[in-house]
Design a protein around this motif. Structure first.
Motif, mmCIF file in Angstrom:
data_model
loop_
_atom_site.group_PDB
_atom_site.id
_atom_site.type_symbol
_atom_site.label_atom_id
_atom_site.label_comp_id
_atom_site.label_asym_id
_atom_site.label_seq_id
_atom_site.Cartn_x
_atom_site.Cartn_y
_atom_site.Cartn_z
ATOM 1 N N SER A 156 0.834 -1.208 0.000
ATOM 2 C CA SER A 156 0.000 0.000 0.000
ATOM 3 C C SER A 156 0.866 1.254 0.000
ATOM 4 N N GLU A 157 0.213 2.413 -0.008
ATOM 5 C CA GLU A 157 0.921 3.694 0.068
ATOM 6 C C GLU A 157 1.742 3.785 1.348
ATOM 7 N N GLY A 158 1.211 3.240 2.437
ATOM 8 C CA GLY A 158 1.944 3.263 3.697
ATOM 9 C C GLY A 158 3.228 2.463 3.625
ATOM 10 N N VAL A 159 3.219 1.383 2.856
ATOM 11 C CA VAL A 159 4.411 0.553 2.681
ATOM 12 C C VAL A 159 5.474 1.311 1.889
ATOM 13 N N ILE A 160 5.038 2.137 0.946
ATOM 14 C CA ILE A 160 5.969 2.956 0.175
ATOM 15 C C ILE A 160 6.810 3.816 1.107
ATOM 16 N N HIS A 161 6.156 4.434 2.083
ATOM 17 C CA HIS A 161 6.886 5.287 3.029
ATOM 18 C C HIS A 161 7.935 4.485 3.791
ATOM 19 N N LEU A 162 7.601 3.281 4.212
ATOM 20 C CA LEU A 162 8.565 2.447 4.936
ATOM 21 C C LEU A 162 9.782 2.147 4.068
ATOM 22 N N TYR A 163 9.530 1.763 2.836
ATOM 23 C CA TYR A 163 10.650 1.440 1.949
ATOM 24 C C TYR A 163 11.496 2.676 1.637
ATOM 25 N N GLU A 164 10.871 3.821 1.493
ATOM 26 C CA GLU A 164 11.640 5.050 1.255
ATOM 27 C C GLU A 164 12.559 5.355 2.435
ATOM 28 N N GLU A 165 12.048 5.162 3.643
ATOM 29 C CA GLU A 165 12.865 5.419 4.829
ATOM 30 C C GLU A 165 14.015 4.418 4.935
ATOM 31 N N ILE A 166 13.783 3.178 4.541
ATOM 32 C CA ILE A 166 14.852 2.175 4.581
ATOM 33 C C ILE A 166 15.904 2.486 3.515
ATOM 34 N N VAL A 167 15.473 2.959 2.350
ATOM 35 C CA VAL A 167 16.426 3.400 1.329
ATOM 36 C C VAL A 167 17.292 4.532 1.874
ATOM 37 N N LYS A 168 16.671 5.494 2.544
ATOM 38 C CA LYS A 168 17.427 6.607 3.129
ATOM 39 C C LYS A 168 18.493 6.094 4.093
ATOM 40 N N THR A 202 12.453 -3.262 -4.909
ATOM 41 C CA THR A 202 11.124 -3.485 -4.344
ATOM 42 C C THR A 202 10.306 -2.196 -4.330
ATOM 43 N N LEU A 203 10.933 -1.100 -3.946
ATOM 44 C CA LEU A 203 10.241 0.187 -3.911
ATOM 45 C C LEU A 203 9.706 0.547 -5.293
ATOM 46 N N TYR A 204 10.506 0.360 -6.330
ATOM 47 C CA TYR A 204 10.058 0.684 -7.685
ATOM 48 C C TYR A 204 8.874 -0.179 -8.096
ATOM 49 N N ASN A 205 8.897 -1.444 -7.705
ATOM 50 C CA ASN A 205 7.771 -2.325 -8.031
ATOM 51 C C ASN A 205 6.493 -1.897 -7.307
ATOM 52 N N ILE A 206 6.629 -1.418 -6.070
ATOM 53 C CA ILE A 206 5.437 -0.955 -5.339
ATOM 54 C C ILE A 206 4.926 0.361 -5.927
ATOM 55 N N TYR A 207 5.843 1.233 -6.369
ATOM 56 C CA TYR A 207 5.403 2.428 -7.097
ATOM 57 C C TYR A 207 4.538 2.021 -8.292
ATOM 58 N N ASP A 208 5.030 1.046 -9.061
ATOM 59 C CA ASP A 208 4.297 0.606 -10.249
ATOM 60 C C ASP A 208 2.966 -0.039 -9.884
ATOM 61 N N ALA A 209 2.960 -0.785 -8.765
ATOM 62 C CA ALA A 209 1.732 -1.455 -8.338
ATOM 63 C C ALA A 209 0.656 -0.456 -7.935
ATOM 64 N N TYR A 215 -0.138 10.315 -12.752
ATOM 65 C CA TYR A 215 0.189 10.588 -11.353
ATOM 66 C C TYR A 215 1.471 9.855 -10.987
ATOM 67 N N ILE A 216 2.337 10.545 -10.258
ATOM 68 C CA ILE A 216 3.512 9.897 -9.684
ATOM 69 C C ILE A 216 3.531 10.190 -8.192
ATOM 70 N N ASN A 217 4.033 9.235 -7.435
ATOM 71 C CA ASN A 217 4.099 9.403 -5.997
ATOM 72 C C ASN A 217 4.928 10.636 -5.642
ATOM 73 N N GLU A 218 4.617 11.239 -4.516
ATOM 74 C CA GLU A 218 5.252 12.495 -4.096
ATOM 75 C C GLU A 218 6.780 12.438 -4.164
ATOM 76 N N ASN A 219 7.378 11.334 -3.727
ATOM 77 C CA ASN A 219 8.840 11.236 -3.677
ATOM 78 C C ASN A 219 9.419 10.326 -4.753
ATOM 79 N N GLU A 220 8.577 9.843 -5.646
ATOM 80 C CA GLU A 220 9.031 8.824 -6.594
ATOM 81 C C GLU A 220 10.141 9.322 -7.502
ATOM 82 N N THR A 251 7.661 6.610 -17.045
ATOM 83 C CA THR A 251 6.549 7.372 -17.611
ATOM 84 C C THR A 251 7.036 8.750 -18.032
ATOM 85 N N SER A 252 6.288 9.397 -18.900
ATOM 86 C CA SER A 252 6.685 10.734 -19.376
ATOM 87 C C SER A 252 6.737 11.735 -18.231
#
Length: 384
Positions: A156-168, A202-209, A215-220, A251-252
C-alpha cells in the motif's frame, strides 16, 4: 570522458497489471520451496498471512534470545546480556523460514512495523557506540521489517513510506561507512550496497503497483533518480540492464520531473568529462540523498580534473591553485591536499602564490582512502 565505462542498472521498473501481481514478482516476496533457488535472499517459504504481533519483537523470540544470550547491545535491559524488554527487543531477520515456523503472532502488522522503523532510525545518530555497530543492528532489523511486509504481501501507500525510509538509511550508511575503518568495513559496505539495490528494486515495483494515470508518488522522482546516480559508472559493482533501457520504462511525467532532468544532466556531464558542469550542477540542484550518492563521483571528477590540468597545460606556466580551487569548488588548502593525494608537488612562485607545476609524471589517481572534501557553494539549507 572516453576512459569511463558506461552505466548499467540493477533492476527493472516496467509497468504491471495489479498490485498483487507486481508485488509477487519481487525478489524478496515469499515463494514456494520448489521455485525458490535463492536460499540466502529475503524471501520466506510461507503463505501470505495477517500479522497480529503487537510489539517490536514476538515474545517467544525475545524469550529464546534471552536464554541464548543473543541480544544486541541496544536490546539489553540495564546492560544485562540475558535480559531484554518489549521496549528494547526488535525482531531479527531470519534467513530461512518454513510454514511450520511462522504464526500470525510472529508477524508484525503495518502499524507496528511503522513504529519499529521509527525506533530504529532514532538510533542512527547514537554517539554511545561506533557507527558500524549502530549500522549492523539497524541493517539486520530493517531486513526483518521487509520480510514481515513480504510475508503479508503488503504493497500500500503506507508501505511505500517504509521502503523510502529504509532506502534513506542505506544511502546515509553508504556515506558514513566511508569514514569508518576496520577489517570488516569493506564487507559491510558491500552488503549495504547490495541491500540498497534490493530495497530500491522493491520500492520501484510498489510504485508501479500503485500507479495511477498521470500521477507519480510524491517522492518517486527523487528515489528513481538515485538509480541513475548509482550507475553512472559500471565499476560501482551494482549489476543490471543498461541505463538506456531503464529510461525507456519510465513514464513521461517521471522523465520530465526536475529530479530526473537533474540526473540526466549530471549523466551527460559525467560521460563528457565536463567536471565544471558536474560539480556546479550538483552544488545547485542536488537533494541530500542525491548528494550522498554523488560524493564518490565528485571525488572522481576532481581527480580527473587535476589529471587533465597536469597533462594538458603548458609546462612553463604552472597552474595557480586559487584558480583550480574555484574550478573544483574547493578550499585552496583542500586542493593542495588533493594534489598531494594524486602524487603531485605544489610550489610557491616568485610572487608568493601557490601553484601546481604541470607535466608531472608521477600522477596517480587515488583508489583507496580518498578523502572527502567540502563542495563550496552547495546550499546547505536545501540538503536539510
Amino acid at each position: 570522458m572516453n576512459r569511463r565505462s558506461r552505466g548499467s542498472s540493477s533492476s527493472s521498473s516496467g509497468s504491471v497489471g495489479g498490485a498483487s501481481d507486481s508485488y509477487r514478482r519481487r525478489s524478496d516476496v515469499p515463494r514456494n520451496r520448489s521455485n525458490d533457488n535463492n536460499k540466502g535472499g529475503d524471501s520466506a517459504d510461507v503463505s501470505f498471512i495477517v500479522g497480529t504481533c503487537s510489539s517490536m519483537c514476538p515474545e517467544r523470540e525475545r524469550v529464546t534470545r534471552e536464554r541464548l544470550r543473543d541480544l544486541s547491545v541496544f536490546e539489553r535491559l540495564h546492560g544485562n546480556p540475558t535480559k531484554s524488554s518489549s521496549d528494547l527487543a526488535v525482531k531479527k531477520f531470519c534467513r530461512t523460514l518454513s510454514a511450520a515456523d511462522v504464526q500470525a503472532s510472529d508477524v508484525r502488522p503495518l502499524s507496528v512495523l511503522e513504529e519499529t522503523l521509527r525506533y530504529l532510525l532514532s538510533l542512527l545518530d547514537s554517539r554511545e557506540h561506533p557507527f558500524e555497530v549502530v549500522h549492523d543492528f539497524i541493517f539486520d532489523r530493517t531486513r526483518s521489517i521487509r520480510q514481515d511486509l513480504s510475508i503479508q504481501n503488503l504493497a500500500s501507500e503506507g508501505v511505500i513510506h517504509l521502503y523510502e525510509e529504509i532506502v534513506k538509511f542505506h544511502v546515509i550508511s553508504r556515506q558514513r561507512l566511508q569514514g569508518c575503518s576496520g577489517a570488516s568495513i569493506s564487507s559491510m559496505h558491500h552488503l549495504n550496497m547490495e541491500q540498497l539495490a534490493k530495497t530500491l528494486t522493491t520500492l520501484y515495483n510498489i510504485y508501479d503497483a500503485n500507479r495511477k494515470p498521470d500521477y507519480i508518488n510524491e517522492n518517486e522522482a527523487e528515489f528513481r533518480s538515485l538509480y541513475v546516480l548509482l550507475h553512472l559508472n559500471t565499476s560501482s559493482g551494482v549489476m543490471g540492464e543498461p541505463l538506456s533501457l531503464w529510461f525507456r520504462k519510465l513514464t513521461s511525467n517521471l522523465i520530465k520531473s526536475k529530479e530526473m532532468c537533474f540526473v540526466r544532466k549530471l549523466l551527460r556531464s559525467y560521460r563528457n568529462g565536463n567536471y565544471r558542469s558536474f560539480l556546479r550542477t550538483t552544488a545547485s540542484e542536488a537533494t541530500y540523498l542525491q548528494y550522498c550518492i554523488s560524493e564518490p563521483h565528485i571525488r572522481e571528477m576532481r581527480s580527473f580534473a587535476v589529471e587533465c590540468i597536469n597533462n594538458v597545460c603548458y609546462k612553463l606556466q604552472p597552474y595557480p591553485l586559487l584558480r583550480l580551487s574555484h574550478n573544483l569548488m574547493m578550499k585552496e588548502m583542500d586542493v593542495e591536499s588533493l594534489c598531494h593525494e594524486c602524487g603531485l608537488e605544489i610550489r610557491t612562485d616568485s610572487d608568493g602564490s601557490i601553484v601546481l607545476p604541470t607535466k608531472q609524471t608521477n600522477f596517480c589517481s587515488p583508489k583507496e582512502g580518498f578523502k572527502n572534501y567540502d563542495l563550496i557553494g552547495i546550499e546547505v539549507e536545501r540538503l536539510l
